[in-house]
Design a protein around this motif. Sequence first.
Motif, PDB file in Angstrom:
ATOM      1  N   GLY A   1      46.661  26.964  60.818  1.00 31.26           N
ATOM      2  CA  GLY A   1      46.847  25.652  61.411  1.00 31.26           C
ATOM      3  C   GLY A   1      45.624  25.061  62.052  1.00 31.26           C
ATOM      4  O   GLY A   1      45.698  23.964  62.618  1.00 31.26           O
ATOM      5  N   LEU A   2      44.476  25.745  61.993  1.00 33.42           N
ATOM      6  CA  LEU A   2      43.245  25.253  62.608  1.00 33.42           C
ATOM      7  C   LEU A   2      42.132  25.188  61.564  1.00 33.42           C
ATOM      8  O   LEU A   2      42.222  25.801  60.503  1.00 33.42           O
ATOM      9  N   THR A   3      41.080  24.449  61.876  1.00 37.82           N
ATOM     10  CA  THR A   3      39.976  24.273  60.942  1.00 37.82           C
ATOM     11  C   THR A   3      39.199  25.574  60.778  1.00 37.82           C
ATOM     12  O   THR A   3      38.833  26.219  61.767  1.00 37.82           O
ATOM     13  N   ALA A   4      38.958  25.958  59.527  1.00 36.72           N
ATOM     14  CA  ALA A   4      38.198  27.182  59.259  1.00 36.72           C
ATOM     15  C   ALA A   4      36.751  27.010  59.712  1.00 36.72           C
ATOM     16  O   ALA A   4      36.186  25.910  59.680  1.00 36.72           O
ATOM     17  N   GLN A   5      36.145  28.114  60.132  1.00 37.32           N
ATOM     18  CA  GLN A   5      34.762  28.118  60.585  1.00 37.32           C
ATOM     19  C   GLN A   5      33.982  29.188  59.821  1.00 37.32           C
ATOM     20  O   GLN A   5      34.457  30.313  59.650  1.00 37.32           O
ATOM     21  N   ARG A   6      32.768  28.820  59.378  1.00 40.79           N
ATOM     22  CA  ARG A   6      31.917  29.740  58.633  1.00 40.79           C
ATOM     23  C   ARG A   6      30.831  30.286  59.564  1.00 40.79           C
ATOM     24  O   ARG A   6      30.175  29.517  60.279  1.00 40.79           O
TER      25      ARG A   6
END
Length: 428
Positions: free
Chosen positions: A84-89
Motif C-alpha cells: 500500500g505504499l510507494t516502493a523505494q530503491r
Amino acid sequence: MNALTQRSMAVCAALSLLTFPILESGCLVENLCEQEPTREECVLAPIEGQVTLQSLRLPLQGGELRVKAEGNPASVEVLLSPKGLTAQRVALLRGADGLWTAKVKPQELWPTLGPGPLPLVISTPQMSRDATLRLFVPPQFGPDVSRSARVLWLSVVNRHVITLEQGATERSFGDWTYQAPLLNRTGSIPASLGFTIPSSALFAMTETAFLRLMPSGAGWQLQQSPVGELRYTDIESSLDYGSLLGLAVGKRGAGNLLAVAGEGGSGKGLRAYRLPDGGAAMAQKLTVDVPGPVSLLSVGWLDDNADADLVTIGKDGAPSVLLGSASGLTLDVMASQRLSEQLGSEPVRALAIADLDRDGLADVVLSRKSQLQWLASQSDRSFTAPSVLVDLPDTASTLDVGPIDANDSPDIAVSMPNILTAYLNQSP
C-alpha cells in the motif's frame, strides 16, 4: 589462466569465425587487446552467483541492510515494497568483508509504516531474487505494576489478566485490568472445583472460549465454554493420563490449536486438536509425535501461514518446535535444534510464545536464571540469543504475553508466590 589470456582466447575465437583472413601470421590477440582494451571482446562480464539477504530483521527506526552476493557483480540494489505504499530503491555498497550494505531508516522512508514483514527484491545486473525483511520494535519495559495475589494460573486476553487464585479457604477466578497507575481487580467469582489443583495448568483461554480439564476417573475430561458463560461442551471426554503436565491454546478464533501433555496413561504423552473455539463443530484431533514427556508447552504463530504452531519443553529440558499446516503438526528438526542451541542447559520455569517485537512471527518468552528472557524468532527457522528483559525472583511459576495497558505493545504478566506482576511494554 590470467584475465589477459582469457580475453586473448575470446577474441581469437571470434576472429577465427570470419570467412576472410585477418592475421596471416597467427592470432595476435594479446597485442590487439592491449591496444584496444575497450573492444567488446576484450571486456569480461563480472561473474555472478547467488544473492542472499543476511539481515533477516531490522529495527523499524533503522539499521544496516546486508546482502551477500557470490562472485563479482557490478552492482547490487534492493527494491523495498511495503504493502500500500510507494516502493523505494536502495543502492548497496560493497564493504571490505565482501558484504553489500546500506543504512536504511524505514520510518523516514514511510512515516506511516508499522512493524511486520516487508517484501523486497534483491537485484544485480544479471539476476534478481525475492526476499522478506522483518521490521521489528524492540520491547522496552518500564517499572512493573504488582499486586498481592496467590496466583495458580493466569492468562492475558483482550487486555484482561484472568487468574485462578488460592485464598485462605477457597479458590476464585479473578479478573484484573490496568487502570493507570494500578493493576486493579475488576471482578471475582468462586471456583468450585472440588479437587486439588496440581502445579500444572488446568485451564486456558482464547478470545472467545474458556477451556478446562476436569478429573474423570483415573484420567481427565477436556471441555470448553464460551467466555462469560457456564455452558461446557466436551472436546475429549476421556484423556487417559495418570497425571497432567500442561495445557496450551492459541489466543485466536476458529481453527485454533489446543495441546495437552500428560503421562501415566496408555495414550500418547502429547495430544493436539484443531479447536472450533466456541462453535458447534467437533474438535479435530491431530497426530503429533514428540520424543519424551513434555513439561511446558505454548501455542503461537512461528511462520507466515494461518496455522498455529507449538513449542514444547521436555522434562529433560529439550525443546521441540512443531509447525502447523492444514494436515496437522510436523516436528521441525532444524528449528528444534537451533532453539536448543540458544537455550543451553539452564532449566526453564515458565514459557510463552507470542510476537513480542511485532514483526509478525511469534517469539519465545521464558523465565529462568532469575530473569525474564526473550528469544526472537527469525525467518530462517532460527532464534536469536536470549535477551534479558527484566530481572525477577527465581520463583516465577507462570507467565503470559498480551496487551494489558492502553497501547498495542505486548505486555507480560508473571505470577510469583503471593504476587501478581505486570511488566508494561513502553515501546511505541
